[in-house]
Design an enzyme around this catalytic site. Structure first.
Site, mmCIF file in Angstrom:
data_model
loop_
_atom_site.group_PDB
_atom_site.id
_atom_site.type_symbol
_atom_site.label_atom_id
_atom_site.label_comp_id
_atom_site.label_asym_id
_atom_site.label_seq_id
_atom_site.Cartn_x
_atom_site.Cartn_y
_atom_site.Cartn_z
ATOM 1 N N GLY A 19 0.784 -1.228 0.000
ATOM 2 C CA GLY A 19 0.000 0.000 0.000
ATOM 3 C C GLY A 19 0.814 1.275 0.000
ATOM 4 O O GLY A 19 0.361 2.302 0.508
ATOM 5 N N ASN A 21 1.394 3.034 -2.628
ATOM 6 C CA ASN A 21 0.601 3.960 -3.450
ATOM 7 C C ASN A 21 -0.582 4.515 -2.655
ATOM 8 O O ASN A 21 -0.898 5.702 -2.745
ATOM 9 C CB ASN A 21 0.107 3.270 -4.724
ATOM 10 C CG ASN A 21 1.146 3.290 -5.815
ATOM 11 O OD1 ASN A 21 1.426 4.330 -6.395
ATOM 12 N ND2 ASN A 21 1.758 2.140 -6.069
ATOM 13 N N MET A 97 -4.407 -6.933 -6.726
ATOM 14 C CA MET A 97 -3.893 -8.003 -7.579
ATOM 15 C C MET A 97 -4.962 -9.068 -7.865
ATOM 16 O O MET A 97 -4.720 -10.259 -7.738
ATOM 17 C CB MET A 97 -2.651 -8.630 -6.948
ATOM 18 C CG MET A 97 -1.554 -7.620 -6.648
ATOM 19 S SD MET A 97 -1.059 -6.599 -8.048
ATOM 20 C CE MET A 97 0.172 -7.660 -8.760
ATOM 21 N N ILE A 99 -7.859 -10.124 -10.942
ATOM 22 C CA ILE A 99 -8.443 -9.840 -12.247
ATOM 23 C C ILE A 99 -9.950 -9.724 -12.046
ATOM 24 O O ILE A 99 -10.566 -10.595 -11.413
ATOM 25 C CB ILE A 99 -8.089 -10.957 -13.248
ATOM 26 C CG1 ILE A 99 -6.585 -10.934 -13.496
ATOM 27 C CG2 ILE A 99 -8.870 -10.780 -14.544
ATOM 28 C CD1 ILE A 99 -6.072 -12.095 -14.333
ATOM 29 N N ASN A 114 -6.497 2.339 -12.681
ATOM 30 C CA ASN A 114 -5.498 1.348 -12.251
ATOM 31 C C ASN A 114 -4.100 1.885 -12.516
ATOM 32 O O ASN A 114 -3.890 2.648 -13.459
ATOM 33 C CB ASN A 114 -5.686 0.031 -13.014
ATOM 34 C CG ASN A 114 -4.730 -1.047 -12.521
ATOM 35 O OD1 ASN A 114 -4.499 -1.189 -11.311
ATOM 36 N ND2 ASN A 114 -4.156 -1.811 -13.439
ATOM 37 N N HIS A 116 -0.163 0.582 -13.247
ATOM 38 C CA HIS A 116 0.530 -0.625 -13.698
ATOM 39 C C HIS A 116 2.003 -0.291 -13.925
ATOM 40 O O HIS A 116 2.321 0.704 -14.588
ATOM 41 C CB HIS A 116 -0.105 -1.144 -14.993
ATOM 42 C CG HIS A 116 0.544 -2.399 -15.474
ATOM 43 N ND1 HIS A 116 0.286 -3.644 -14.914
ATOM 44 C CD2 HIS A 116 1.474 -2.605 -16.433
ATOM 45 C CE1 HIS A 116 1.035 -4.548 -15.520
ATOM 46 N NE2 HIS A 116 1.765 -3.958 -16.448
ATOM 47 N N SER A 143 2.275 3.332 -15.806
ATOM 48 C CA SER A 143 1.108 3.848 -16.524
ATOM 49 C C SER A 143 -0.100 3.873 -15.594
ATOM 50 O O SER A 143 -0.276 2.959 -14.778
ATOM 51 C CB SER A 143 0.753 2.943 -17.714
ATOM 52 O OG SER A 143 1.853 2.783 -18.583
ATOM 53 N N GLU A 150 -10.494 -5.335 -20.930
ATOM 54 C CA GLU A 150 -9.227 -5.942 -21.338
ATOM 55 C C GLU A 150 -8.168 -5.734 -20.257
ATOM 56 O O GLU A 150 -7.911 -4.594 -19.846
ATOM 57 C CB GLU A 150 -8.768 -5.264 -22.640
ATOM 58 C CG GLU A 150 -7.708 -6.022 -23.383
ATOM 59 C CD GLU A 150 -7.184 -5.183 -24.560
ATOM 60 O OE1 GLU A 150 -6.041 -5.430 -24.971
ATOM 61 O OE2 GLU A 150 -7.914 -4.301 -25.031
ATOM 62 N N LEU A 151 -7.538 -6.802 -19.788
ATOM 63 C CA LEU A 151 -6.579 -6.714 -18.678
ATOM 64 C C LEU A 151 -5.425 -5.764 -19.017
ATOM 65 O O LEU A 151 -4.727 -5.965 -20.015
ATOM 66 C CB LEU A 151 -6.024 -8.114 -18.368
ATOM 67 C CG LEU A 151 -5.008 -8.170 -17.223
ATOM 68 C CD1 LEU A 151 -5.657 -7.873 -15.893
ATOM 69 C CD2 LEU A 151 -4.304 -9.515 -17.197
ATOM 70 N N ASP A 152 -5.225 -4.768 -18.183
ATOM 71 C CA ASP A 152 -4.177 -3.744 -18.371
ATOM 72 C C ASP A 152 -4.265 -3.095 -19.756
ATOM 73 O O ASP A 152 -3.262 -2.594 -20.275
ATOM 74 C CB ASP A 152 -2.765 -4.354 -18.185
ATOM 75 C CG ASP A 152 -2.555 -4.919 -16.783
ATOM 76 O OD1 ASP A 152 -3.150 -4.390 -15.842
ATOM 77 O OD2 ASP A 152 -1.792 -5.891 -16.659
ATOM 78 N N GLN A 180 8.075 7.042 -8.937
ATOM 79 C CA GLN A 180 7.288 7.728 -9.969
ATOM 80 C C GLN A 180 5.790 7.499 -9.748
ATOM 81 O O GLN A 180 4.975 8.402 -9.938
ATOM 82 C CB GLN A 180 7.681 7.227 -11.368
ATOM 83 C CG GLN A 180 9.113 7.504 -11.746
ATOM 84 C CD GLN A 180 9.381 8.989 -11.939
ATOM 85 O OE1 GLN A 180 8.633 9.676 -12.612
ATOM 86 N NE2 GLN A 180 10.432 9.484 -11.328
ATOM 87 N N GLU A 181 5.444 6.268 -9.344
ATOM 88 C CA GLU A 181 4.033 5.961 -9.089
ATOM 89 C C GLU A 181 3.466 6.903 -8.035
ATOM 90 O O GLU A 181 2.355 7.434 -8.166
ATOM 91 C CB GLU A 181 3.879 4.503 -8.620
ATOM 92 C CG GLU A 181 4.320 3.491 -9.662
ATOM 93 C CD GLU A 181 3.987 2.045 -9.270
ATOM 94 O OE1 GLU A 181 3.019 1.830 -8.525
ATOM 95 O OE2 GLU A 181 4.708 1.139 -9.717
HETATM 96 C C1 GAR Z 1 2.827 -1.173 -7.644
HETATM 97 O O1 GAR Z 1 4.091 -1.228 -8.272
HETATM 98 C C2 GAR Z 1 1.739 -1.227 -8.702
HETATM 99 O O2 GAR Z 1 2.056 -0.543 -9.878
HETATM 100 C C3 GAR Z 1 1.632 -2.694 -8.932
HETATM 101 O O3 GAR Z 1 1.746 -3.276 -7.657
HETATM 102 C C4 GAR Z 1 2.561 -2.445 -6.841
HETATM 103 C C5 GAR Z 1 1.829 -2.155 -5.554
HETATM 104 O O4 GAR Z 1 2.651 -1.506 -4.641
HETATM 105 N N1 GAR Z 1 0.408 -3.048 -9.580
HETATM 106 C C6 GAR Z 1 0.294 -4.060 -10.437
HETATM 107 O O5 GAR Z 1 1.194 -4.784 -10.737
HETATM 108 C C7 GAR Z 1 -1.109 -4.226 -11.023
HETATM 109 N N2 GAR Z 1 -1.089 -5.199 -12.065
HETATM 110 P P1 GAR Z 1 2.047 -0.835 -3.335
HETATM 111 O O6 GAR Z 1 1.174 -1.883 -2.646
HETATM 112 O O7 GAR Z 1 3.242 -0.503 -2.498
HETATM 113 O O8 GAR Z 1 1.259 0.377 -3.750
#
Ligand code: GAR
Length: 220
Positions: A19, A21, A97, A99, A114, A116, A143, A150-152, A180-181
């Site tokens: 978590g 993000n 995580m 689908i 979302n 990714h 991104s 459609e997945l991602d 960056q996220e």
């Molecule tokens: C992040 O890198 C996010 O982009 C990725 O999981 C991580 C979660 O980190 N998401 C995916 O791969 C979705 N397909 P966090 O729990 O520290 O935010």
């Protein structure tokens, strides 16, 4: 007498893991004038640290444990029911995580974001950092996109790049991409809450104009 200000858009964040993000979004949402309110954080994993972060911030949490359901459809129906009770304006997937079934996605079309860890459309799915290294790519990134069936594969709103160095490992890439996220997701959520971005027929509209390419943040 001044009219009541209109209520802020209600945000529900879904997360499965650490978590970080979510934390960036919580921190941003606590800044003055953030145009939305995180009303709840949900997870499919009872032990997700994201739930702890939400609790620390006094945000309501809920768990729909996917291991308790016999099928993806039943899990999604339970999650959907909970989300309908919360009635959010936007659902933010932050390391969620699972689908999601097409019915679920359709229920929140244009209202679900979302993040990714790749420069989509490259590297949908898992293990993106490893795959970038194996391919010898010099540029990688993150991104943020609207979720579609459609997945991602939904229209990309914004991306941020990082340069890949010769000595990078999946871990070092993950760390720099995550930085960056944490910058990008609050920016995009702000835009959404301000009504500046919309899912449109041909892609993403920004301030009423179709974006020819995703918005870009660059680290150099
Ligand atoms: C992040 O890198 C996010 O982009 C990725 O999981 C991580 C979660 O980190 N998401 C995916 O791969 C979705 N397909 P966090 O729990 O520290 O935010």
């Amino acid at each position: 007498m001044k009219a009541d200000p209109s209520p802020l858009p209600k945000i529900v964040v879904l997360a499965s893991g650490s978590g970080t993000n979510l934390q960036a979004l919580i921190d941003a949402s606590r800044e003055r004038n953030f145009p939305g309110e995180i009303i709840a954080v949900g997870s499919n994993r009872p032990e997700a640290f994201a739930l702890e972060r939400a609790a620390q911030a006094n945000i309501d949490t809920f768990v729909i444990d996917h291991t308790k359901f016999g099928s993806r459809e039943e899990f999604d129906a339970a999650l959907l029911a909970e989300l309908h009770r919360k009635n959010p304006d936007v659902i933010v997937l932050a390391g969620f995580m699972r689908i999601l079934t097409p019915d679920f996605v359709r229920a929140f079309r244009g209202r679900m974001l979302n993040i990714h860890p790749s420069l989509l459309p490259a590297y949908t799915g898992l293990n993106t950092h490893q795959r970038v290294l194996e391919a010898g790519d010099k540029v990688h990134g993150v991104s943020i996109h609207f979720v579609t069936e459609e997945l991602d594969g939904g229209p990309v709103i914004a991306q941020a790049e990082i340069a890949v160095n010769d000595n990078d490992t999946p871990e070092s890439l993950a760390e720099r991409v995550l930085q960056q996220e944490h910058t990008l997701y609050p920016i995009v959520l702000r835009w959404f809450c301000e009504g500046r971005i919309q899912l449109a027929a041909g892609g993403v509209q920004f301030d009423g104009e179709l974006l020819p390419n995703p918005m870009r943040l660059s680290d150099n």
